[in-house]
Design a protein around this motif. Structure first.
Motif, PDB file in Angstrom:
ATOM      1  N   GLU A 295       0.917  -1.072   0.174  1.00  0.00           N
ATOM      2  CA  GLU A 295      -0.144   0.022   0.054  1.00  0.00           C
ATOM      3  C   GLU A 295       0.863   1.329   0.232  1.00  0.00           C
ATOM      4  OE1 GLU A 295      -2.862  -0.102   3.299  1.00  0.00           O
ATOM      5  OE2 GLU A 295      -3.680  -1.975   2.552  1.00  0.00           O
ATOM      6  N   MET A 296       1.783   1.319   0.736  1.00  0.00           N
ATOM      7  CA  MET A 296       2.791   2.440   0.898  1.00  0.00           C
ATOM      8  C   MET A 296       3.411   2.492  -0.633  1.00  0.00           C
ATOM      9  SD  MET A 296       4.553   2.118   4.499  1.00  0.00           S
ATOM     10  CE  MET A 296       5.569   3.421   4.477  1.00  0.00           C
ATOM     11  N   LYS A 297       3.848   1.555  -1.150  1.00  0.00           N
ATOM     12  CA  LYS A 297       4.432   1.709  -2.562  1.00  0.00           C
ATOM     13  C   LYS A 297       3.455   2.155  -3.640  1.00  0.00           C
ATOM     14  CE  LYS A 297       8.467  -1.552  -2.172  1.00  0.00           C
ATOM     15  NZ  LYS A 297       9.011  -2.696  -2.589  1.00  0.00           N
ATOM     16  N   HIS A 298       2.197   1.789  -3.528  1.00  0.00           N
ATOM     17  CA  HIS A 298       1.595   2.083  -4.099  1.00  0.00           C
ATOM     18  C   HIS A 298       0.836   3.796  -4.248  1.00  0.00           C
ATOM     19  CE1 HIS A 298      -2.423   1.804  -6.919  1.00  0.00           C
ATOM     20  NE2 HIS A 298      -3.047   2.300  -5.764  1.00  0.00           N
ATOM     21  N   ASN A 299       0.885   4.040  -2.998  1.00  0.00           N
ATOM     22  CA  ASN A 299       0.946   5.480  -2.522  1.00  0.00           C
ATOM     23  C   ASN A 299       1.956   6.537  -3.110  1.00  0.00           C
ATOM     24  OD1 ASN A 299      -1.955   5.078  -1.694  1.00  0.00           O
ATOM     25  ND2 ASN A 299      -0.833   4.956   0.534  1.00  0.00           N
ATOM     26  N   GLU A 300       3.217   5.985  -3.055  1.00  0.00           N
ATOM     27  CA  GLU A 300       4.412   6.526  -3.413  1.00  0.00           C
ATOM     28  C   GLU A 300       4.347   6.776  -4.876  1.00  0.00           C
ATOM     29  OE1 GLU A 300       7.907   4.840  -2.144  1.00  0.00           O
ATOM     30  OE2 GLU A 300       7.373   5.473  -0.116  1.00  0.00           O
ATOM     31  N   SER A 301       3.625   5.824  -5.764  1.00  0.00           N
ATOM     32  CA  SER A 301       3.795   5.894  -7.047  1.00  0.00           C
ATOM     33  C   SER A 301       2.743   6.791  -7.768  1.00  0.00           C
ATOM     34  CB  SER A 301       3.616   4.434  -7.743  1.00  0.00           C
ATOM     35  OG  SER A 301       2.210   3.812  -7.191  1.00  0.00           O
ATOM     36  N   ASN A 302       1.415   6.933  -6.615  1.00  0.00           N
ATOM     37  CA  ASN A 302       0.477   7.931  -7.174  1.00  0.00           C
ATOM     38  C   ASN A 302       0.668   9.242  -6.997  1.00  0.00           C
ATOM     39  OD1 ASN A 302      -1.073   5.739  -8.296  1.00  0.00           O
ATOM     40  ND2 ASN A 302      -2.357   5.560  -6.353  1.00  0.00           N
ATOM     41  N   GLU A 303       1.711   9.777  -6.117  1.00  0.00           N
ATOM     42  CA  GLU A 303       2.005  10.924  -5.715  1.00  0.00           C
ATOM     43  C   GLU A 303       2.861  11.776  -6.938  1.00  0.00           C
ATOM     44  OE1 GLU A 303       4.054  11.008  -2.088  1.00  0.00           O
ATOM     45  OE2 GLU A 303       2.088  10.463  -0.910  1.00  0.00           O
TER      46      GLU A 303
END
Length: 58
Positions: A50-58
């Motif tokens: 989830e953290m990696k997914h959120n980083e890629s969306n930023e």
């Protein structure tokens, strides 16, 4: 006096029964510990994704 001799075999088995009980408890404890660690590891892996997914969306 005969009653004392009839209980002697039962008393003689106490150390054996206790050692079997300790072995069973140890195996149960290890299985539960491994199961809990696996569950925690899975939760941490989901959080990481989830953290990696959120980083890629930023």
């Amino acid at each position: 006096m005969d009653a004392a001799f009839t209980f002697f075999p039962i008393v003689a088995l106490f150390p054996f029964i206790i050692s079997i009980g300790l072995a069973i408890f140890s195996i149960w404890f290890m299985i539960n510990l491994l199961r809990n660690q696996k569950e925690k590891n899975q939760i941490l892996t989901e959080i990481l994704h989830e953290m990696k997914h959120n980083e890629s969306n930023e």
